[in-house]
Design a protein around this motif. Structure first.
Motif, mmCIF file in Angstrom:
data_model
loop_
_atom_site.group_PDB
_atom_site.id
_atom_site.type_symbol
_atom_site.label_atom_id
_atom_site.label_comp_id
_atom_site.label_asym_id
_atom_site.label_seq_id
_atom_site.Cartn_x
_atom_site.Cartn_y
_atom_site.Cartn_z
ATOM 1 N N GLN A 1 2.741 3.141 7.880
ATOM 2 C CA GLN A 1 3.502 2.165 7.107
ATOM 3 C C GLN A 1 3.586 0.840 7.849
ATOM 4 N N ARG A 2 3.817 0.908 9.146
ATOM 5 C CA ARG A 2 3.901 -0.324 9.938
ATOM 6 C C ARG A 2 2.545 -1.009 10.018
ATOM 7 N N GLU B 1 2.042 -2.929 6.778
ATOM 8 C CA GLU B 1 2.898 -4.112 6.683
ATOM 9 C C GLU B 1 2.462 -5.187 7.662
ATOM 10 N N THR B 2 2.141 -4.805 8.893
ATOM 11 C CA THR B 2 1.825 -5.794 9.932
ATOM 12 C C THR B 2 0.530 -6.538 9.637
ATOM 13 N N ARG C 1 0.444 -0.353 -0.146
ATOM 14 C CA ARG C 1 1.199 -1.568 -0.472
ATOM 15 C C ARG C 1 0.995 -1.988 -1.908
#
Length: 850
Positions: free
Chosen positions: A523-524, A527-528, A554
């Protein structure tokens, strides 16, 4: 043996070790031979302990050497003799002989191991000569077991032997040692054949001999390193083959490592060392995954991997090679293009120039001389900044020229315009990077030449000084642009590296603390780096299909899309699958670092599962151990009584009167009932733990259950069960076992001459059955664990396994009832069984019959 100088530190004894390559090579004989030589020179020598093992030659070698009497220790009725350390210290000789350094002392001795006794002698200022075989060195235990199939129980720490002042290797060829064994010079005749066929096989002895030589070579190498350091010797002494392989993280690394391994294998005892030089700016030239991969390759080839920091790669590699006393450096041919090597040189050539006494082996590979495609210098800037930079390079000099001409139409001093244009070039470098700044310096040169140098309006210069000033301006402008552009790129890279390091550090902390999961990592990642989808996948083998461990999306459309845009391997069985924008090289390195963290998470998860499984096995093992310990005593007691009664009743030469016969028959009946209860409890516990209990619940009267349950103890029980109690919903047979176990436990703990009260009363939704005794009771802190199997609660009568309450609680739960412990007013324990009434609808226990 202490110093005669007042206030001087007592001299510590010197340790001499005779290291045997195998049993029977003659190390004890060699130790005694040295003792004779020392005594002939006038040295005070005593025998602290020598084991002859019945060998006549060794016993004869003792001769008239003074022997300190041994200390006798009695253990389990057997008299054992050990080294009398205190007696040797009181005798205070110059030299003491102590055989078998790895020996384990008998219980009750001063120390657990003989090498600890030797340490005391050395601290007392006595020189010690001792013996040990290579198979007893702690670091070689696994290797010796793999070779011989025998696990050595007596070991000595390697450091004890390594710190010896002198080590003498005692060795024989395998053929000689087998002949000694066959002639009866090692073991007794009845042991010879078995020894020759097992431990003393020629292959075993050859391998043990090599282990001894290699171990001793390491110790000699340590001594050589200390000598070189103490005498500040920096040159290479090629006493042992050490091959250093310089790796860069590139594709050629595996080729270099395998070539270096082949070179190292040409001589026994050689070492392979891989070295990677990290630039002093801390920004690696290779991806973490590539470096980790080459580390794995080096370790798989029995080599070691080292990372050093250095400003110059060639100097760092050569310094490392000299530091480890290397004999050869393996380096790949430069990957830079030939024209760059011609102007700037190559790392491999520089290593060869600096080596001075160290052989350099150049390895050709596919990427040699092909050149490396450099990353775009402007790739770290946004498109807007690049457009503005080129606009400033084109329009800035024109605008500045117009302003200067408007302020002074006939300039005679070139210094002011040069400063303004230099400031313009610096500004363009800060805004757009190197190439726009270089373009701005060239355009500025043209504007200065056309508008501000005589004669104006032409690209000619009348005064040489102005031509020099313009040339210097171009050079300075380009240099400033290069420095500013480099600083800008380094700033961006530093910010990026700091952000990545901060993110990875936070991720590592969460992983190590157990707060993060593989799902959080993907998930990170999404997002990153602005990815549409990220999937972490694993497989159980090279030919197995990939299974998704965690996934993050996403966008809605990415959830059902299975065509991967980018695949990043973590290891052979784990990978990251990324969907979305194409990742630049710098981002890809960060993603690979994330992947490494994901690998740590998966390993952490596997270790947790392994730990949970191990905990379950440990609990099962503890239960099994407790069961065996209890069974070994409590089952044996009734069996012994039964056996004694049967022997008494059936003995042909014994005539019993009727009273003795009746007593033996009662003992036989009571012991049989006790044995039946124990076995029933064990079977019930096993059925409960395996889920095999299937209760049949139906309406039942307690009048049908309780009297039958308490019948064996009716003389010790006061029964109070009213006839008008409502029916309960239960399994009559299982509830009977519950009551029987509780009553049995209460009767066993009740004071002599008192009776256990069994009473029942109805409640609104259930019926309570109370088993009340006035015994010692149970402390509050023990009530939480009293239903755990094998808890005897201080009972030492041997009448049970501590299973009664555990079985009662388990069976009660199976029929939908509960068992609770309360204090009896005035002292004692009351067990309360709560059984649901038949006319009240309650959920049926899992697995019960309708």
């Amino acid at each position: 043996m202490t110093s005669d100088v007042p206030g001087a530190t007592p001299r510590k004894g010197r340790l001499t070790v005779y290291l045997g390559a195998a049993p029977g090579v003659g190390k004890t004989y060699a130790m005694l031979d040295e003792a004779e030589r020392r005594r002939a020179r006038g040295t005070d020598v005593v025998v602290g302990l020598v084991e002859t093992h019945g060998r006549e030659a060794t016993a004869a070698k003792l001769g008239d050497l003074e022997v300190v009497p041994r200390r006798t220790v009695t253990y389990r009725g057997t008299a054992l003799t050990e080294l009398d350390t205190d007696a040797v210290l009181r005798r205070a000789p110059q030299v003491a002989l102590v055989d078998e350094l790895a020996h384990t002392n008998a219980p009750g001795s001063r120390h657990a191991k003989r090498w600890q006794d030797v340490h005391d002698l050395l601290e007392g200022g006595i020189d010690v000569v001792t013996t040990v075989n290579v198979q007893h060195l702690a670091s070689l235990t696994d290797d010796v077991e793999a070779i011989t199939g025998v696990r050595q129980r007596e070991t000595v720490p390697d450091q004890v032997v390594r710190e010896a002042d002198q080590i003498q290797l005692v060795d024989l060829s395998p053929q000689q040692l087998r002949r000694r064994l066959a002639h009866g010079n090692v073991y007794r005749p009845e042991q010879i054949d078995a020894s020759l066929r097992s431990y003393f096989r020629e292959g075993n002895l050859t391998a043990l001999r090599e282990l001894a030589l290699l171990w001793l070579a390491d110790r000699v190498d340590d001594a050589l390193t200390r000598y070189r350091s103490d005498h500040a010797i920096t040159g290479t002494w090629p006493a042992r083959e050490r091959v250093v392989v310089a790796v860069t993280g590139g594709a050629e690394g595996e080729t270099l490592l395998r070539r270096g391994a082949r070179i190292a294998q040409r001589a026994a005892g050689s070492e392979l060392l891989a070295v990677y030089v990290l630039p002093t700016d801390g920004l690696p030239s290779a991806t973490p995954a590539a470096i980790a991969r080459q580390r794995e390759i080096a370790e798989s080839l029995d080599g070691t991997f080292h990372t050093v920091v250095g400003e110059d790669v060639a100097t760092a590699v050569v310094d490392f090679a000299r530091g480890v006393n290397a004999t050869m450096v393996v380096v790949g041919v430069s990957r830079h293009s030939r024209w760059r090597q011609a102007f700037l040189g190559s790392t491999s050539a520089e290593i060869a120039r600096l080596s001075d006494g160290i052989d350099v082996h150049l390895v050709d590979h596919e990427g040699a001389g092909a050149g490396r495609r450099s990353r775009a210098r402007w790739s770290t800037l946004s498109p807007v900044r690049r457009v503005l930079g080129w606009a400033g390079a084109a329009l800035g000099p024109i605008g500045l020229t117009a302003l200067l001409l408007a302020a002074d139409r006939a300039p005679h001093d070139l210094s002011s315009p040069l400063m303004f244009f230099l400031a313009l070039v610096v500004g363009v470098a800060l805004l757009g990077g190197l190439w726009p700044a270089l373009a701005a310096s060239l355009v500025s040169f043209g504007c200065l030449n056309w508008f501000f140098t005589e004669p104006t309006g032409r690209f000619t210069v009348a005064r040489p000084s102005e031509l020099l000033a313009l040339a210097v301006f171009v050079v300075v402008g380009m240099a400033v642009a290069s420095v500013v552009g480099l600083a800008a790129r380094r700033t961006v890279e530093a910010y990026r590296a700091r952000a990545e390091a901060s993110t990875l550090a936070a991720l590592s902390r969460s992983v190590l603390s157990g707060d993060d999961t593989a799902q959080a990592i993907v998930q990170r990642l999404a997002e990153t780096f602005g990815l549409d989808a990220v999937r972490l996948q694993e497989r159980s083998g090279e030919r197995r299909a990939w299974d998704t461990v965690a996934a993050a999306h996403r966008t809605a459309g990415a959830a059902g899309h299975h065509d991967a845009d980018t695949e990043i391997r973590i290891d052979d069985d784990h990978r990251l699958v990324l969907q979305g924008r194409a990742l630049p090289a710098s981002d890809r390195q960060a993603v690979e670092a994330f992947g490494a963290q994901a690998g740590i998470v998966l390993e952490h998860r596997r270790l947790r599962e392994t730990a949970a499984h191990a905990a379950a096995l440990e609990q099962a093992e503890a239960t099994r151990t407790a069961l065996l310990a209890a069974v070994s005593h409590d089952l044996r007691t009734p069996l012994a009584a039964i056996r004694a009664a049967v022997d008494g009743l059936t003995a042909p030469d014994v005539t019993l009167d009727p009273q003795d016969t009746a007593a033996l028959e009662r003992t036989l009946a009571e012991s049989t009932r006790r044995l039946e209860r124990l076995i029933d409890n064990l079977l019930d516990l096993s059925r409960l733990q395996t889920g095999a209990v299937r209760p049949v619940l139906r309406a039942t009267s307690l009048e049908e259950v309780v009297p039958v349950a308490v019948e064996p103890w009716l003389a010790h029980v006061h029964l109070d069960v009213p006839e008008d109690l409502p029916l309960v919903r239960t399994d009559a047979g299982l509830l009977e076992r519950v009551v029987a176990n509780l009553v049995s436990n209460a009767v066993r703990h009740a004071p002599a001459g008192t009776r256990v009260r069994v009473a029942a009363a109805q409640g609104p939704d259930d019926v309570e059955l109370r088993v009340v005794d006035t015994g010692p009771g149970v402390p509050d802190e023990r009530k939480e664990t009293m239903f755990v199997p094998f808890q005897r609660l201080g009972d030492t009568t041997g009448g049970g396994l501590g299973l009664g309450l555990a079985v009662a609680d388990g069976l009660a739960r199976a029929v939908g009832a509960t068992v609770a412990a309360e204090d009896t007013p005035g002292g004692g324990l009351t067990m309360v069984v709560t059984v649901p009434r038949a006319n009240v609808r309650t959920p049926a226990p899992l697995g019960s019959a309708p």
